[in-house]
Design a protein around this motif. Structure first.
Motif, PDB file in Angstrom:
ATOM      1  N   TYR A  19      76.388  27.491 -20.158  1.00  0.00           N
ATOM      2  CA  TYR A  19      75.663  26.875 -21.262  1.00  0.00           C
ATOM      3  C   TYR A  19      76.358  25.585 -21.678  1.00  0.00           C
ATOM      4  CZ  TYR A  19      79.152  28.952 -24.459  1.00  0.00           C
ATOM      5  OH  TYR A  19      80.317  29.299 -25.107  1.00  0.00           O
ATOM      6  N   ASN A  20      75.605  24.663 -22.272  1.00  0.00           N
ATOM      7  CA  ASN A  20      76.143  23.344 -22.609  1.00  0.00           C
ATOM      8  C   ASN A  20      76.072  23.016 -24.091  1.00  0.00           C
ATOM      9  OD1 ASN A  20      73.209  23.114 -22.388  1.00  0.00           O
ATOM     10  ND2 ASN A  20      73.518  20.901 -22.589  1.00  0.00           N
ATOM     11  N   ASN A  21      75.504  23.908 -24.872  1.00  0.00           N
ATOM     12  CA  ASN A  21      75.331  23.690 -26.310  1.00  0.00           C
ATOM     13  C   ASN A  21      76.167  24.720 -27.064  1.00  0.00           C
ATOM     14  OD1 ASN A  21      74.490  23.407 -28.955  1.00  0.00           O
ATOM     15  ND2 ASN A  21      72.343  23.885 -28.560  1.00  0.00           N
ATOM     16  N   PRO A  22      77.154  24.265 -27.832  1.00  0.00           N
ATOM     17  CA  PRO A  22      78.027  25.236 -28.513  1.00  0.00           C
ATOM     18  C   PRO A  22      77.292  26.121 -29.513  1.00  0.00           C
ATOM     19  CG  PRO A  22      78.432  23.005 -29.325  1.00  0.00           C
ATOM     20  CD  PRO A  22      77.546  22.868 -28.126  1.00  0.00           C
ATOM     21  N   GLN A  23      76.107  25.702 -29.961  1.00  0.00           N
ATOM     22  CA  GLN A  23      75.334  26.484 -30.917  1.00  0.00           C
ATOM     23  C   GLN A  23      74.284  27.364 -30.249  1.00  0.00           C
ATOM     24  OE1 GLN A  23      76.453  26.246 -33.990  1.00  0.00           O
ATOM     25  NE2 GLN A  23      77.857  24.625 -33.313  1.00  0.00           N
ATOM     26  N   ALA A  24      74.262  27.387 -28.933  1.00  0.00           N
ATOM     27  CA  ALA A  24      73.212  28.105 -28.210  1.00  0.00           C
ATOM     28  C   ALA A  24      73.282  29.611 -28.466  1.00  0.00           C
ATOM     29  CB  ALA A  24      73.310  27.822 -26.720  1.00  0.00           C
ATOM     30  N   ARG A  25      72.159  30.187 -28.851  1.00  0.00           N
ATOM     31  CA  ARG A  25      72.091  31.628 -29.100  1.00  0.00           C
ATOM     32  C   ARG A  25      72.204  32.439 -27.823  1.00  0.00           C
ATOM     33  NH1 ARG A  25      66.853  33.058 -31.484  1.00  0.00           N
ATOM     34  NH2 ARG A  25      67.691  35.164 -31.203  1.00  0.00           N
ATOM     35  N   VAL A  26      72.020  31.783 -26.682  1.00  0.00           N
ATOM     36  CA  VAL A  26      72.116  32.512 -25.425  1.00  0.00           C
ATOM     37  C   VAL A  26      73.497  33.135 -25.237  1.00  0.00           C
ATOM     38  CG1 VAL A  26      72.835  30.523 -24.014  1.00  0.00           C
ATOM     39  CG2 VAL A  26      71.575  32.398 -22.948  1.00  0.00           C
ATOM     40  N   LEU A  27      74.521  32.546 -25.855  1.00  0.00           N
ATOM     41  CA  LEU A  27      75.868  33.118 -25.744  1.00  0.00           C
ATOM     42  C   LEU A  27      75.903  34.509 -26.352  1.00  0.00           C
ATOM     43  CD1 LEU A  27      78.840  32.933 -25.006  1.00  0.00           C
ATOM     44  CD2 LEU A  27      79.240  31.761 -27.188  1.00  0.00           C
ATOM     45  N   GLU A  28      75.227  34.714 -27.490  1.00  0.00           N
ATOM     46  CA  GLU A  28      75.174  36.038 -28.097  1.00  0.00           C
ATOM     47  C   GLU A  28      74.515  37.045 -27.144  1.00  0.00           C
ATOM     48  OE1 GLU A  28      73.112  35.754 -31.779  1.00  0.00           O
ATOM     49  OE2 GLU A  28      74.295  34.040 -32.500  1.00  0.00           O
ATOM     50  N   ARG A  29      73.462  36.601 -26.493  1.00  0.00           N
ATOM     51  CA  ARG A  29      72.762  37.487 -25.564  1.00  0.00           C
ATOM     52  C   ARG A  29      73.665  37.838 -24.372  1.00  0.00           C
ATOM     53  NH1 ARG A  29      66.984  37.211 -26.684  1.00  0.00           N
ATOM     54  NH2 ARG A  29      66.448  35.356 -27.903  1.00  0.00           N
ATOM     55  N   ALA A  30      74.361  36.832 -23.842  1.00  0.00           N
ATOM     56  CA  ALA A  30      75.259  37.085 -22.712  1.00  0.00           C
ATOM     57  C   ALA A  30      76.354  38.069 -23.099  1.00  0.00           C
ATOM     58  CB  ALA A  30      75.863  35.773 -22.227  1.00  0.00           C
ATOM     59  N   ASN A  31      76.888  37.918 -24.289  1.00  0.00           N
ATOM     60  CA  ASN A  31      77.935  38.837 -24.746  1.00  0.00           C
ATOM     61  C   ASN A  31      77.403  40.257 -24.867  1.00  0.00           C
ATOM     62  OD1 ASN A  31      79.859  36.809 -24.871  1.00  0.00           O
ATOM     63  ND2 ASN A  31      79.511  36.375 -27.040  1.00  0.00           N
ATOM     64  N   ARG A  32      76.190  40.413 -25.379  1.00  0.00           N
ATOM     65  CA  ARG A  32      75.616  41.753 -25.522  1.00  0.00           C
ATOM     66  C   ARG A  32      75.364  42.401 -24.166  1.00  0.00           C
ATOM     67  NH1 ARG A  32      70.752  41.607 -27.361  1.00  0.00           N
ATOM     68  NH2 ARG A  32      70.484  39.468 -28.047  1.00  0.00           N
ATOM     69  N   TRP A  33      75.026  41.585 -23.179  1.00  0.00           N
ATOM     70  CA  TRP A  33      74.779  42.113 -21.838  1.00  0.00           C
ATOM     71  C   TRP A  33      76.062  42.164 -21.004  1.00  0.00           C
ATOM     72  CZ3 TRP A  33      70.650  44.643 -20.260  1.00  0.00           C
ATOM     73  CH2 TRP A  33      69.422  44.442 -20.915  1.00  0.00           C
ATOM     74  N   GLN A  34      77.172  41.753 -21.587  1.00  0.00           N
ATOM     75  CA  GLN A  34      78.467  41.763 -20.906  1.00  0.00           C
ATOM     76  C   GLN A  34      78.447  40.899 -19.640  1.00  0.00           C
ATOM     77  OE1 GLN A  34      79.652  45.878 -20.369  1.00  0.00           O
ATOM     78  NE2 GLN A  34      79.219  46.405 -22.490  1.00  0.00           N
ATOM     79  N   ILE A  35      77.819  39.725 -19.774  1.00  0.00           N
ATOM     80  CA  ILE A  35      77.739  38.754 -18.692  1.00  0.00           C
ATOM     81  C   ILE A  35      78.767  37.657 -18.933  1.00  0.00           C
ATOM     82  CG2 ILE A  35      76.271  37.067 -17.512  1.00  0.00           C
ATOM     83  CD1 ILE A  35      75.351  39.949 -17.143  1.00  0.00           C
ATOM     84  N   PRO A  36      79.586  37.291 -17.947  1.00  0.00           N
ATOM     85  CA  PRO A  36      80.545  36.192 -18.134  1.00  0.00           C
ATOM     86  C   PRO A  36      79.825  34.901 -18.496  1.00  0.00           C
ATOM     87  CG  PRO A  36      81.011  37.405 -16.107  1.00  0.00           C
ATOM     88  CD  PRO A  36      79.699  37.916 -16.613  1.00  0.00           C
ATOM     89  N   ALA A  37      80.348  34.195 -19.494  1.00  0.00           N
ATOM     90  CA  ALA A  37      79.746  32.942 -19.960  1.00  0.00           C
ATOM     91  C   ALA A  37      80.772  31.820 -19.856  1.00  0.00           C
ATOM     92  CB  ALA A  37      79.257  33.083 -21.397  1.00  0.00           C
ATOM     93  N   VAL A  38      80.322  30.655 -19.379  1.00  0.00           N
ATOM     94  CA  VAL A  38      81.183  29.484 -19.235  1.00  0.00           C
ATOM     95  C   VAL A  38      80.526  28.313 -19.947  1.00  0.00           C
ATOM     96  CG1 VAL A  38      82.246  27.867 -17.620  1.00  0.00           C
ATOM     97  CG2 VAL A  38      82.124  30.300 -17.036  1.00  0.00           C
ATOM     98  N   PHE A  39      81.291  27.646 -20.802  1.00  0.00           N
ATOM     99  CA  PHE A  39      80.790  26.528 -21.599  1.00  0.00           C
ATOM    100  C   PHE A  39      81.202  25.208 -20.964  1.00  0.00           C
ATOM    101  CE2 PHE A  39      81.581  23.791 -25.518  1.00  0.00           C
ATOM    102  CZ  PHE A  39      80.258  23.411 -25.626  1.00  0.00           C
ATOM    103  N   HIS A  40      80.203  24.363 -20.668  1.00  0.00           N
ATOM    104  CA  HIS A  40      80.449  22.996 -20.215  1.00  0.00           C
ATOM    105  C   HIS A  40      79.682  22.064 -21.143  1.00  0.00           C
ATOM    106  CE1 HIS A  40      82.620  24.181 -16.708  1.00  0.00           C
ATOM    107  NE2 HIS A  40      81.582  24.717 -16.080  1.00  0.00           N
ATOM    108  N   ASN A  41      80.385  21.444 -22.066  1.00  0.00           N
ATOM    109  CA  ASN A  41      79.754  20.556 -23.039  1.00  0.00           C
ATOM    110  C   ASN A  41      79.411  19.237 -22.359  1.00  0.00           C
ATOM    111  OD1 ASN A  41      79.007  18.948 -25.231  1.00  0.00           O
ATOM    112  ND2 ASN A  41      80.546  19.858 -26.582  1.00  0.00           N
ATOM    113  N   HIS A  42      78.123  18.921 -22.285  1.00  0.00           N
ATOM    114  CA  HIS A  42      77.721  17.690 -21.588  1.00  0.00           C
ATOM    115  C   HIS A  42      78.270  16.437 -22.265  1.00  0.00           C
ATOM    116  CE1 HIS A  42      74.573  18.338 -24.677  1.00  0.00           C
ATOM    117  NE2 HIS A  42      74.539  17.022 -24.738  1.00  0.00           N
ATOM    118  N   ARG A  43      78.638  16.555 -23.537  1.00  0.00           N
ATOM    119  CA  ARG A  43      79.174  15.393 -24.260  1.00  0.00           C
ATOM    120  C   ARG A  43      80.581  15.026 -23.792  1.00  0.00           C
ATOM    121  NH1 ARG A  43      76.438  18.693 -27.598  1.00  0.00           N
ATOM    122  NH2 ARG A  43      74.685  17.825 -28.788  1.00  0.00           N
TER     123      ARG A  43
END
Length: 228
Positions: free
Chosen positions: A69-93
């Motif tokens: 994901y590229n948006n620090p405010q993205a709600r998808v991170l909450e979903r990934a955490n609930r599904w126990q999926i590894p998440a990696v943040f790359h801020n396009h800025r």
């Protein structure tokens, strides 16, 4: 269902995945091993969750290796955490050029052994750097019946044009935006009093239904090519 697909009942979200039709499953039997997915998202992640739910229910023979994901405010991170999926943040800025961001994304996808890339509301234009690295292995969902209403205002454009039918399209990503090979589409009616929100809500219902189907189709092609 494999152990990778199984989550404990306390952590499993209540999202209901649509069942893949028996006729589709007969024509597209799953391979011996799950396709390894990398999902890219920028927003709420409802398509991410539909895919995760289809895997968890055993309807889609796949495993999500990583969610980028590229948006620090993205709600998808909450979903990934609930599904126990590894998440990696790359801020396009943090990147001066789109190509530099895409090069970093490629590193992450390779680190997680991804075979098929799935864009689930990724709000950045992808460059040839990434497209070429995963040629014919990147899927995107677009909220219109392509080739009509390309671009970022597809729902608004459909309403403004006065069309009676709109919908969604899963396609392979190509260098020209929203122009790759179409894998699957679903239609929805457009009502006279529709707003962007009401029409987009009906479109999303169909997005959640057809994305797992399109992933199964793409996975079958990848497995067949790798078996040659």
């Amino acid at each position: 269902m494999t152990n990778d697909q199984r989550l404990n009942s306390e952590s499993s979200p209540s999202f209901i995945s649509p069942a893949l039709p028996p006729s589709f499953m007969a024509e597209n039997p799953p391979a011996d091993r799950p396709i390894r997915l990398g999902i890219m998202a920028s927003g709420s992640g409802s398509n991410f969750e539909a895919i995760a739910a289809a895997i968890f229910s055993g309807q889609l023979h796949a495993k999500i290796q990583v969610m980028i994901y590229n948006n620090p405010q993205a709600r998808v991170l909450e979903r990934a955490n609930r599904w126990q999926i590894p998440a990696v943040f790359h801020n396009h800025r943090d990147y001066k050029r789109r190509e530099d961001l895409d090069a970093k994304i490629i590193e992450t996808l390779h680190e997680h052994d991804v075979e098929l890339v799935v864009m689930a509301g990724w709000m950045r234009i992808m460059t040839p750097v990434l497209i070429d690295a995963f040629s014919n292995r990147i899927l995107n969902m677009h909220p219109s019946l392509l080739p009509s209403f390309k671009g970022g205002q597809a729902v608004e454009d459909a309403i403004a044009a006065g069309v009676k039918i709109s919908g969604c399209t899963v396609h392979l990503v190509a260098a020209e935006v929203d122009s790759g090979k179409i894998l699957m589409q679903a239609a929805v009616p457009v009502f006279p009093n529709d707003t962007r929100e009401s029409l987009h809500g009906r479109i999303q219902v169909q997005e959640h239904r057809i994305y797992p189907l399109a992933i199964a189709i793409a996975a079958g092609g990848i497995h067949r090519r790798s078996a040659r």
